[in-house]
Scaffold this motif. Structure first.
Motif, PDB file in Angstrom:
ATOM      1  N   ALA A 117       0.827  -1.216   0.000  1.00  0.00           N
ATOM      2  CA  ALA A 117       0.000   0.000   0.000  1.00  0.00           C
ATOM      3  C   ALA A 117       0.854   1.255   0.000  1.00  0.00           C
ATOM      4  O   ALA A 117       0.478   2.277  -0.590  1.00  0.00           O
ATOM      5  CB  ALA A 117      -0.938  -0.005   1.206  1.00  0.00           C
ATOM      6  N   ARG A 118       2.013   1.203   0.640  1.00  0.00           N
ATOM      7  CA  ARG A 118       2.879   2.379   0.691  1.00  0.00           C
ATOM      8  C   ARG A 118       3.758   2.524  -0.542  1.00  0.00           C
ATOM      9  O   ARG A 118       3.972   3.629  -1.035  1.00  0.00           O
ATOM     10  CB  ARG A 118       3.758   2.323   1.949  1.00  0.00           C
ATOM     11  CG  ARG A 118       2.986   2.567   3.234  1.00  0.00           C
ATOM     12  CD  ARG A 118       3.889   2.798   4.431  1.00  0.00           C
ATOM     13  NE  ARG A 118       4.508   1.564   4.893  1.00  0.00           N
ATOM     14  CZ  ARG A 118       5.805   1.318   4.859  1.00  0.00           C
ATOM     15  NH1 ARG A 118       6.642   2.207   4.350  1.00  0.00           N
ATOM     16  NH2 ARG A 118       6.289   0.180   5.324  1.00  0.00           N
ATOM     17  N   HIS A 119       4.243   1.398  -1.079  1.00  0.00           N
ATOM     18  CA  HIS A 119       5.248   1.455  -2.139  1.00  0.00           C
ATOM     19  C   HIS A 119       4.680   1.398  -3.557  1.00  0.00           C
ATOM     20  O   HIS A 119       5.287   1.935  -4.490  1.00  0.00           O
ATOM     21  CB  HIS A 119       6.250   0.306  -1.976  1.00  0.00           C
ATOM     22  CG  HIS A 119       7.186   0.467  -0.823  1.00  0.00           C
ATOM     23  ND1 HIS A 119       8.009   1.555  -0.675  1.00  0.00           N
ATOM     24  CD2 HIS A 119       7.419  -0.330   0.253  1.00  0.00           C
ATOM     25  CE1 HIS A 119       8.730   1.428   0.429  1.00  0.00           C
ATOM     26  NE2 HIS A 119       8.382   0.296   1.018  1.00  0.00           N
ATOM     27  N   VAL A 120       3.528   0.735  -3.756  1.00  0.00           N
ATOM     28  CA  VAL A 120       3.054   0.483  -5.115  1.00  0.00           C
ATOM     29  C   VAL A 120       1.654   1.021  -5.367  1.00  0.00           C
ATOM     30  O   VAL A 120       1.395   1.637  -6.415  1.00  0.00           O
ATOM     31  CB  VAL A 120       3.086  -1.036  -5.441  1.00  0.00           C
ATOM     32  CG1 VAL A 120       2.645  -1.287  -6.883  1.00  0.00           C
ATOM     33  CG2 VAL A 120       4.473  -1.611  -5.200  1.00  0.00           C
ATOM     34  N   LEU A 121       0.746   0.816  -4.446  1.00  0.00           N
ATOM     35  CA  LEU A 121      -0.664   1.134  -4.682  1.00  0.00           C
ATOM     36  C   LEU A 121      -0.902   2.581  -5.110  1.00  0.00           C
ATOM     37  O   LEU A 121      -1.711   2.827  -6.023  1.00  0.00           O
ATOM     38  CB  LEU A 121      -1.483   0.790  -3.434  1.00  0.00           C
ATOM     39  CG  LEU A 121      -2.993   0.669  -3.609  1.00  0.00           C
ATOM     40  CD1 LEU A 121      -3.350  -0.356  -4.674  1.00  0.00           C
ATOM     41  CD2 LEU A 121      -3.646   0.304  -2.279  1.00  0.00           C
ATOM     42  N   PRO A 122      -0.232   3.578  -4.517  1.00  0.00           N
ATOM     43  CA  PRO A 122      -0.490   4.961  -4.954  1.00  0.00           C
ATOM     44  C   PRO A 122      -0.044   5.246  -6.382  1.00  0.00           C
ATOM     45  O   PRO A 122      -0.428   6.275  -6.954  1.00  0.00           O
ATOM     46  CB  PRO A 122       0.325   5.804  -3.959  1.00  0.00           C
ATOM     47  CG  PRO A 122       0.584   4.908  -2.796  1.00  0.00           C
ATOM     48  CD  PRO A 122       0.706   3.524  -3.371  1.00  0.00           C
TER      49      PRO A 122
END
Length: 360
Positions: free
Chosen positions: A348-353
């Motif tokens: 969620a922190r590294h890829v999702l955004p």
């Protein structure tokens, strides 16, 4: 550069079937299947911004999926719920009522039903049905569910059920059947999917094999006057650098006893399926370091039946891998990682955004 691809659905996984570890093959009391632990995974996924969460089902392992789905529907407000149902254990009209009820429970405060359904072509516990009739029964079940959940009267004269029912008194919030997700690689499974499901799910494989499966399933569905959407179920290990991701992958297997891993694979209900055989072949034909192709690591399959490979790399590499699948026609991803809550936070922190995503 603007991403011109349509949004894809990004789902996480809640380990209802006792499938959560810090070290694969080493049971951990804190990670056992329970209401509290599986709830926390779903809440983590919702907080992280995932679109959907798979709630798996297995009669021999973990806690009950339908009961959990009903409870978690009232403990969340945004994330969709992909409830797995085992057709061998159900009576379709009753299942339709359960689905409609949970969908309405999930709409609290938003007016938007959030339930989707993962169809599993299962046996009745303690019985074994041959592949062809089992999948034929599953097709009938999908047809019955869609009719009833679309609010229509049912007049079904099939091999397994003969039912004539008035339109149900309770339906989903939308008044329509939810999307039915379904996977399987055998001839019978592919035909069942082509005839009845909405989203065809695949386990990890080399890119050329994924492309071939998509092409085959498009052709099969077209012969029935239908079109399918496609989903991809994989584990993921993402860290700030590729080296750190590979170290994390190696650590995951660092305490695995080979005999224990084989026992875990053997006790799975799907351990002899065509799909599981394909995962084993992928693992056996991988390089010495376990990678079947760049950033696709098969080590997870050493202690897990079913989905047995992980996308491993830094954020750019994981994103590129997902986008490559999107370019091939994949519209939905069901991801997981060990431990599930911690890896959900990392993704969620590294890829999702960085990826355009939304529920199907």
């Amino acid at each position: 550069m603007t991403d011109t691809r349509p949004p894809c659905e990004i789902s996480w996984f809640s380990a209802l079937c006792d499938d959560d570890y810090e070290f694969l093959g080493v049971p951990d009391a804190k990670l056992r299947s329970s209401w509290e632990h599986c709830r926390d995974i779903v809440v983590q996924a919702e907080t992280g911004g995932f679109d959907n969460v798979l709630l798996p089902s297995g009669y021999a392992l973990g806690i009950d999926t339908t009961a959990f789905a009903a409870a978690i529907a009232t403990a969340t407000s945004q994330i969709n719920l992909l409830m797995a149902v085992r057709i061998g254990e159900t009576w379709p009209p009753q299942l339709a009522r359960q689905i409609a009820t949970i969908d309405r429970m999930s709409a609290q405060g938003t007016g938007r039903g959030r339930l989707k359904v993962n169809i599993i072509s299962s046996d009745m516990p303690g019985e074994t049905m041959a592949s062809a009739p089992r999948y034929a029964r599953t097709v009938e079940a999908m047809q019955i569910l869609k009719t009833l959940l679309n609010g229509e009267a049912l007049d079904h004269d099939g091999e397994f059920w003969k039912l004539k029912l008035a339109p149900p008194s309770i339906g989903t919030v939308s008044g329509k059947a939810p999307l039915l997700y379904f996977g399987g690689l055998s001839e019978d499974a592919r035909e069942a999917a082509a005839r009845g499901c909405d989203v065809f799910l695949m386990w990890p494989d080399k890119k050329e094999n994924v492309a071939a499966i998509i092409a085959d399933m498009k052709d099969r569905a077209a012969k029935h006057g239908r079109a399918l959407r496609f989903g991809y179920r994989a584990h993921v290990i993402v860290r700030e650098t590729e080296a750190e991701a590979r170290i994390a992958a190696d650590r995951l297997l660092s305490k695995l006893d080979a005999a224990e891993g084989a026992a875990i694979r053997a006790k799975s209900l799907d351990s002899t399926s065509t799909g599981v055989a394909a995962q084993a072949a992928l693992r056996e034909n991988a390089a010495d370091d376990g990678y079947a192709e760049p950033n696709l690591w098969t080590g997870v399959g050493r202690a897990r039946s079913g989905c047995g490979a992980a996308i491993v790399g830094d954020p750019d590499q994981v994103l590129a891998k997902l986008n490559a699948y999107r370019d091939m026609g994949i519209e939905a991803f069901i991801l997981s990682g060990y431990p599930h809550a911690a890896e959900a936070d990392l993704f969620a922190r590294h890829v999702l955004p960085r990826i355009e995503h939304a529920p199907l």
